[in-house]
Structure formats: C-alpha cells, structure tokens
Design an enzyme around this catalytic site. Structure first.
Site, PDB file in Angstrom:
ATOM      1  CE  LYS A 167      73.255  95.909  71.290  1.00 25.35           C
ATOM      2  NZ  LYS A 167      74.076  95.492  72.400  1.00 25.35           N
ATOM      3  CG  HIS A 214      79.917  88.627  50.910  1.00 25.24           C
ATOM      4  ND1 HIS A 214      79.719  87.668  49.972  1.00 25.24           N
ATOM      5  CD2 HIS A 214      79.636  89.806  50.313  1.00 25.24           C
ATOM      6  CE1 HIS A 214      79.358  88.234  48.836  1.00 25.24           C
ATOM      7  NE2 HIS A 214      79.298  89.535  49.016  1.00 25.24           N
ATOM      8  CB  ALA A 236      71.707 111.889  63.128  1.00 26.22           C
TER       9      ALA A 236
END
Length: 187
Positions: A167, A115, A161
């Site tokens: 990015k 959002h 992990a």
C-alpha cells in the site's frame, strides 16, 4: 593491504569495456538517456521502453522486464541520480516511475502486475491486473524489498530491508515489515 596486481587491473578495464559495449547495444535498440550514467551489465527485453536520467548508477544483474511493449503506458522511467543495486528486478505492465535521488538496494523486486484469483476459472487463465508504481524523489528502499502494484512511495520516505510494500506510503515516513507498516516519521 596489497595493491591489485597487473592482471587484476587489466581484467577491470576489460570488464569496463564490456559494460560500455552492452550499454551501447541497448542504446542502439532504443534505450533513452543515461549518457552520463554508470550502467553495468543489465538486461532489458524492450530497451525502447526504458528511460534513464542523468548520473544514474545501475549495478550488475538488474533486469528490466516489459510485459506488454505495445501498450503505450507500459514503460520504466528513472529520474536523475538514481542508484539501483545488483540483482534488482523490475516487472512492468503499466508504468514504473522512479524519482530523482532515489536509492534502491540490491535484490529488490518492483512488480506492478498480478493475476486475478477467482475460483470460477483456472489460475493460469485469470486476467492480469496492472497498476502503476511511483517512487517520488529522495526515496530509499532497503535490500530484498518487494514493491507491489498500485503503490506510491512519497518523497523522502524509507523502506527497511526485507519489507513487502502493498500500500502507498506518505512522504517522509519510515516503514518496515511484511506487510510493511508505519514505524516513525523521518526527522
């Protein structure tokens, strides 16, 4: 070590039949491909927007969630020989593409939506932003990772992990951390 008793063997066969039935029902609802794949009990709200390649292995509890099934660019596509561990979650409002020979360990989330967060409107009325996620061929994602919108992970790369990838990652690199950062080249 003791051999499994007869009840355990029968139970295993019943579970296998249950998985086959579940997969067959998803195929009836439009799931594409995956005929020679091993698919355990998964959920998918719009199976006609899920494409599974050859010889994939998808474990129990994987959730494929399509948020906007009327959007033509909203789909999830798995290449050939993809492994997805149990309890992984795919949240898709734009395409998610997984290349060939990829490994995605358990409890990983791949989510290509978020959002807006401008102060001029309530948070629950903010518009949704979606960007495609692409994992190229031969990518390994460790357990409990989060892959966020707009990310491309290059061929042969490894994500350790527990990492949060926000990015894109070039080919043949190892990344780790929150947020994920470069660790070393893969040799």
């Amino acid at each position: 070590m003791k051999r499994p008793n007869q009840i355990a063997l029968i139970y295993s066969k019943v579970i296998g039949i249950n998985h086959s039935l579940s997969f067959y029902l998803l195929k009836i609802r439009g799931l594409q491909g995956g005929d020679d794949s091993r698919i355990e009990k998964i959920t998918c709200n719009w199976p006609n927007k899920l494409i599974i390649g050859h010889q994939c292995n998808i474990e129990n509890g994987v959730d494929f969630r399509i948020l906007n099934p009327l959007n033509e660019s909203s789909y999830i596509k798995l290449g050939n020989k993809v492994f997805i561990g149990h309890a992984c979650e795919f949240v898709c409002n734009e395409k998610i593409i997984i290349g060939n020979n990829c490994l995605i360990a358990s409890k990983t989330t791949i989510n290509n939506t978020r959002h807006e967060y401008k102060v001029t409107a309530n948070i629950n009325t903010q518009p949704i932003i979606s960007e495609a996620i692409i994992l190229e061929d031969d990518v390994s994602i460790g357990t409990s990772c989060v892959i966020l919108q707009g990310v491309t992970i290059g061929t042969g790369s490894i994500v350790a992990a527990g990492s949060v990838v926000n990015k894109s990652i070039p080919a043949n690199e190892v990344w780790a951390g929150v947020p994920a950062h470069f660790i070393k080249k893969r040799t």
